[in-house]
Structures are given as C-alpha cells and as structure tokens.
Design a protein around this motif. Structure first.
Motif, PDB file in Angstrom:
ATOM      1  N   TYR A  25       0.826  -1.200   0.000  1.00  0.00           N
ATOM      2  CA  TYR A  25       0.000   0.000   0.000  1.00  0.00           C
ATOM      3  C   TYR A  25       0.870   1.263   0.000  1.00  0.00           C
ATOM      4  CZ  TYR A  25      -3.724   3.247   1.003  1.00  0.00           C
ATOM      5  OH  TYR A  25      -4.608   4.282   0.918  1.00  0.00           O
ATOM      6  N   ARG A  26       1.852   1.296   0.875  1.00  0.00           N
ATOM      7  CA  ARG A  26       2.713   2.483   0.989  1.00  0.00           C
ATOM      8  C   ARG A  26       3.428   2.787  -0.325  1.00  0.00           C
ATOM      9  NH1 ARG A  26       7.481   1.776   2.584  1.00  0.00           N
ATOM     10  NH2 ARG A  26       7.030   0.031   3.963  1.00  0.00           N
ATOM     11  N   LYS A  27       3.883   1.757  -1.011  1.00  0.00           N
ATOM     12  CA  LYS A  27       4.653   1.955  -2.242  1.00  0.00           C
ATOM     13  C   LYS A  27       3.785   2.271  -3.456  1.00  0.00           C
ATOM     14  CE  LYS A  27       8.468  -0.989  -0.852  1.00  0.00           C
ATOM     15  NZ  LYS A  27       9.129  -2.281  -1.011  1.00  0.00           N
ATOM     16  N   HIS A  28       2.548   1.796  -3.472  1.00  0.00           N
ATOM     17  CA  HIS A  28       1.786   1.862  -4.712  1.00  0.00           C
ATOM     18  C   HIS A  28       0.447   2.595  -4.639  1.00  0.00           C
ATOM     19  CE1 HIS A  28       4.679  -0.804  -6.567  1.00  0.00           C
ATOM     20  NE2 HIS A  28       4.587  -1.572  -5.500  1.00  0.00           N
ATOM     21  N   ALA A  29       0.000   2.973  -3.472  1.00  0.00           N
ATOM     22  CA  ALA A  29      -1.336   3.576  -3.344  1.00  0.00           C
ATOM     23  C   ALA A  29      -1.470   4.867  -4.149  1.00  0.00           C
ATOM     24  CB  ALA A  29      -1.666   3.828  -1.876  1.00  0.00           C
ATOM     25  N   GLU A  30      -0.484   5.710  -4.095  1.00  0.00           N
ATOM     26  CA  GLU A  30      -0.590   6.992  -4.793  1.00  0.00           C
ATOM     27  C   GLU A  30      -0.696   6.802  -6.302  1.00  0.00           C
ATOM     28  OE1 GLU A  30       1.848  11.141  -5.420  1.00  0.00           O
ATOM     29  OE2 GLU A  30       2.354   9.909  -3.695  1.00  0.00           O
ATOM     30  N   GLY A  31       0.118   5.902  -6.857  1.00  0.00           N
ATOM     31  CA  GLY A  31       0.067   5.644  -8.298  1.00  0.00           C
ATOM     32  C   GLY A  31      -1.253   5.036  -8.727  1.00  0.00           C
ATOM     33  N   VAL A  32      -1.777   4.107  -7.933  1.00  0.00           N
ATOM     34  CA  VAL A  32      -3.065   3.492  -8.248  1.00  0.00           C
ATOM     35  C   VAL A  32      -4.165   4.544  -8.172  1.00  0.00           C
ATOM     36  CG1 VAL A  32      -4.791   1.815  -7.459  1.00  0.00           C
ATOM     37  CG2 VAL A  32      -2.374   1.163  -7.560  1.00  0.00           C
ATOM     38  N   TYR A  33      -4.120   5.382  -7.150  1.00  0.00           N
ATOM     39  CA  TYR A  33      -5.123   6.445  -7.015  1.00  0.00           C
ATOM     40  C   TYR A  33      -5.069   7.389  -8.224  1.00  0.00           C
ATOM     41  CZ  TYR A  33      -7.437  10.695  -5.599  1.00  0.00           C
ATOM     42  OH  TYR A  33      -8.257  11.791  -5.581  1.00  0.00           O
ATOM     43  N   ARG A  34      -3.874   7.820  -8.607  1.00  0.00           N
ATOM     44  CA  ARG A  34      -3.746   8.737  -9.752  1.00  0.00           C
ATOM     45  C   ARG A  34      -4.278   8.089 -11.028  1.00  0.00           C
ATOM     46  NH1 ARG A  34       1.529  10.482  -7.699  1.00  0.00           N
ATOM     47  NH2 ARG A  34       2.413   8.946  -9.096  1.00  0.00           N
ATOM     48  N   TYR A  35      -3.972   6.812 -11.195  1.00  0.00           N
ATOM     49  CA  TYR A  35      -4.467   6.104 -12.374  1.00  0.00           C
ATOM     50  C   TYR A  35      -5.995   6.081 -12.373  1.00  0.00           C
ATOM     51  CZ  TYR A  35      -5.618   2.226 -15.472  1.00  0.00           C
ATOM     52  OH  TYR A  35      -6.173   1.447 -16.446  1.00  0.00           O
ATOM     53  N   LEU A  36      -6.581   5.703 -11.256  1.00  0.00           N
ATOM     54  CA  LEU A  36      -8.047   5.656 -11.173  1.00  0.00           C
ATOM     55  C   LEU A  36      -8.657   7.035 -11.347  1.00  0.00           C
ATOM     56  CD1 LEU A  36      -8.391   3.020  -8.343  1.00  0.00           C
ATOM     57  CD2 LEU A  36      -9.387   2.840 -10.647  1.00  0.00           C
ATOM     58  N   PHE A  37      -8.037   8.054 -10.751  1.00  0.00           N
ATOM     59  CA  PHE A  37      -8.554   9.415 -10.907  1.00  0.00           C
ATOM     60  C   PHE A  37      -8.514   9.838 -12.367  1.00  0.00           C
ATOM     61  CE2 PHE A  37      -8.406  14.025 -10.915  1.00  0.00           C
ATOM     62  CZ  PHE A  37      -9.523  14.315 -10.143  1.00  0.00           C
ATOM     63  N   SER A  38      -7.464   9.420 -13.076  1.00  0.00           N
ATOM     64  CA  SER A  38      -7.379   9.778 -14.495  1.00  0.00           C
ATOM     65  C   SER A  38      -8.483   9.105 -15.300  1.00  0.00           C
ATOM     66  CB  SER A  38      -6.007   9.400 -15.062  1.00  0.00           C
ATOM     67  OG  SER A  38      -5.898   8.005 -15.262  1.00  0.00           O
TER      68      SER A  38
ATOM     69  N   VAL B  48      -3.174   5.145 -22.566  1.00  0.00           N
ATOM     70  CA  VAL B  48      -1.723   5.341 -22.468  1.00  0.00           C
ATOM     71  C   VAL B  48      -1.428   6.741 -21.927  1.00  0.00           C
ATOM     72  CG1 VAL B  48       0.411   5.589 -23.809  1.00  0.00           C
ATOM     73  CG2 VAL B  48      -1.093   3.638 -24.223  1.00  0.00           C
ATOM     74  N   LEU B  49      -2.111   7.750 -22.462  1.00  0.00           N
ATOM     75  CA  LEU B  49      -1.897   9.121 -21.989  1.00  0.00           C
ATOM     76  C   LEU B  49      -2.250   9.251 -20.509  1.00  0.00           C
ATOM     77  CD1 LEU B  49      -3.240  11.104 -25.061  1.00  0.00           C
ATOM     78  CD2 LEU B  49      -0.897  11.128 -24.210  1.00  0.00           C
ATOM     79  N   SER B  50      -3.349   8.656 -20.100  1.00  0.00           N
ATOM     80  CA  SER B  50      -3.760   8.728 -18.697  1.00  0.00           C
ATOM     81  C   SER B  50      -2.754   8.033 -17.784  1.00  0.00           C
ATOM     82  CB  SER B  50      -5.137   8.080 -18.505  1.00  0.00           C
ATOM     83  OG  SER B  50      -6.114   8.834 -19.143  1.00  0.00           O
ATOM     84  N   LEU B  51      -2.315   6.857 -18.196  1.00  0.00           N
ATOM     85  CA  LEU B  51      -1.345   6.125 -17.377  1.00  0.00           C
ATOM     86  C   LEU B  51      -0.044   6.910 -17.231  1.00  0.00           C
ATOM     87  CD1 LEU B  51      -1.912   2.534 -18.741  1.00  0.00           C
ATOM     88  CD2 LEU B  51      -2.221   3.245 -16.373  1.00  0.00           C
ATOM     89  N   ARG B  52       0.401   7.507 -18.324  1.00  0.00           N
ATOM     90  CA  ARG B  52       1.679   8.225 -18.299  1.00  0.00           C
ATOM     91  C   ARG B  52       1.569   9.553 -17.550  1.00  0.00           C
ATOM     92  NH1 ARG B  52       7.055   7.476 -18.424  1.00  0.00           N
ATOM     93  NH2 ARG B  52       8.077   9.273 -19.317  1.00  0.00           N
ATOM     94  N   LEU B  53       0.538  10.335 -17.850  1.00  0.00           N
ATOM     95  CA  LEU B  53       0.443  11.686 -17.297  1.00  0.00           C
ATOM     96  C   LEU B  53      -0.142  11.710 -15.888  1.00  0.00           C
ATOM     97  CD1 LEU B  53      -0.747  13.509 -20.521  1.00  0.00           C
ATOM     98  CD2 LEU B  53       1.571  13.433 -19.572  1.00  0.00           C
TER      99      LEU B  53
ATOM    100  N   ARG C 289       2.480   9.762 -30.308  1.00  0.00           N
ATOM    101  CA  ARG C 289       1.503  10.035 -31.372  1.00  0.00           C
ATOM    102  C   ARG C 289       0.230  10.642 -30.794  1.00  0.00           C
ATOM    103  NH1 ARG C 289       2.165   4.626 -35.103  1.00  0.00           N
ATOM    104  NH2 ARG C 289       4.166   5.229 -36.015  1.00  0.00           N
ATOM    105  N   GLY C 290      -0.217  10.119 -29.656  1.00  0.00           N
ATOM    106  CA  GLY C 290      -1.401  10.663 -29.008  1.00  0.00           C
ATOM    107  C   GLY C 290      -1.197  12.095 -28.560  1.00  0.00           C
ATOM    108  N   LYS C 291      -0.015  12.361 -28.000  1.00  0.00           N
ATOM    109  CA  LYS C 291       0.296  13.722 -27.543  1.00  0.00           C
ATOM    110  C   LYS C 291       0.314  14.690 -28.734  1.00  0.00           C
ATOM    111  CE  LYS C 291       4.414  14.916 -26.045  1.00  0.00           C
ATOM    112  NZ  LYS C 291       5.642  15.085 -25.270  1.00  0.00           N
ATOM    113  N   GLU C 292       0.917  14.267 -29.832  1.00  0.00           N
ATOM    114  CA  GLU C 292       0.942  15.119 -31.028  1.00  0.00           C
ATOM    115  C   GLU C 292      -0.469  15.371 -31.550  1.00  0.00           C
ATOM    116  OE1 GLU C 292       3.496  13.099 -33.776  1.00  0.00           O
ATOM    117  OE2 GLU C 292       5.321  13.844 -32.817  1.00  0.00           O
ATOM    118  N   GLU C 293      -1.302  14.342 -31.552  1.00  0.00           N
ATOM    119  CA  GLU C 293      -2.678  14.495 -32.020  1.00  0.00           C
ATOM    120  C   GLU C 293      -3.454  15.457 -31.122  1.00  0.00           C
ATOM    121  OE1 GLU C 293      -6.553  11.772 -33.158  1.00  0.00           O
ATOM    122  OE2 GLU C 293      -4.636  10.786 -32.803  1.00  0.00           O
TER     123      GLU C 293
END
Length: 167
Positions: free
Chosen positions: A9-22, A120-125, A151-155
């Motif tokens: 939880y400590r290592k991954h909660a923030e990343g999982v939350y950001r992904y879900l929020f995206s 992909v954009l959501s996961l990365r950003l 390619r997505g960013k350029e589009e």
C-alpha cells in the motif's frame, strides 16, 4: 518475494489512485476504488506470478474494478436535482468557468483519440507510469506504449492548438 499489505500500500497507493482518478475524474470514486483494489490484491497476493511489476498488477486490478463501476452506473437511476443542492458556488466564477472550459476542451479532444491512446496518456500523465509499466498493464511492449504516447500527444496538440480561442 514476501510482501506485507502495508508495504504494498505504501509503495503503490498513490500511483493506483492517480491512475483511477485519471479514468474517472472523481476523487471520491478514485479513493473508494483504490481501497477496493488493495483489498482484492491482498486476497489474491498468492496468485501474483511476478511476470509484471506490482504497480502494473495493481493497475490491472484497478482497471477491472473501474469497468465494473461503469457497468453498475449504467444500471442505476440518475441523481435527482435535490441531491445537488449541497454544492457550493466557486470563489471566483470567471476563473472557474475558464478552467472548466479548458478541461472540457481537453476532454473533448481526448474523446477523439482511440481508447488505447487515451489510456496510455492517462497512465503516463496522471499515473506517472513508465512506458515499460504501461506496456505491461496493457499487454503490449514498451516501444508500443512509447510510440502510442507520443503520437497521441501530437494528435492532442494538433486538436487543441488548432482551435481558435475567443474571449
């Protein structure tokens, strides 16, 4: 590898939350689904084979839970107007309107992208995942994720940059 729930939880909660929020754009929903993701992960910890990173595995669980939530929402009745009466007005309505317009333009532009490119954009950003992790989450290669992102960013830049702004 021996893990305990607190370390995971400590290592991954923030990343999982950001992904879900995206994915959902709602803090409360992202928080609830993050908690459910870790509950499910702890139950299935013995099934983790280690062929991807723990963060990728957790995001795959989170994505599945988000799709279940979307399905549940399709079956429920829309909110009544009275349930929205507790919302307050923004401090600066003009700034709030401009911010909302910018967000709406971004969301409209993103809707024009393919679902894989949006993800992909959501996961990365928003999730701040590496291209390797994105490839693992989506069952693709790191190179595929990298190419899809650029390619997505350029589009998106073409769509947003080409739009005339009035005001």
């Amino acid at each position: 590898m021996a893990w305990n729930g607190e370390d995971i939880y400590r290592k991954h909660a923030e990343g999982v939350y950001r992904y879900l929020f995206s994915l959902c754009g709602e803090a409360d929903t992202a928080e609830e689904l993050t908690q459910e993701t870790f509950c499910q992960a702890l139950k299935g910890l013995g099934t983790f084979r280690g062929d991807c990173t723990p963060g990728s595995w957790l995001c795959a669980i989170a994505k599945r839970l988000w799709y279940k939530e979307l399905e549940r929402r399709r079956r429920t009745v829309p909110l009544e107007d009275e349930s929205l009466s507790h919302l307050t007005a923004p401090d600066d309505p003009a700034a709030e309107l401009e911010l909302r317009d910018d967000r709406n333009a971004l969301y409209r532009a993103m809707r024009g992208l393919s679902p894989e490119t949006r993800e992909v954009l959501s996961l990365r950003l928003a999730g701040e995942f590496s291209f390797r992790e994105i490839g693992e989450i989506l069952g693709r290669t790191e190179v595929w994720a990298r190419v899809r992102f650029y390619r997505g960013k350029e589009e998106l830049m073409r769509k947003l940059g080409g739009k005339e702004r009035h005001g």
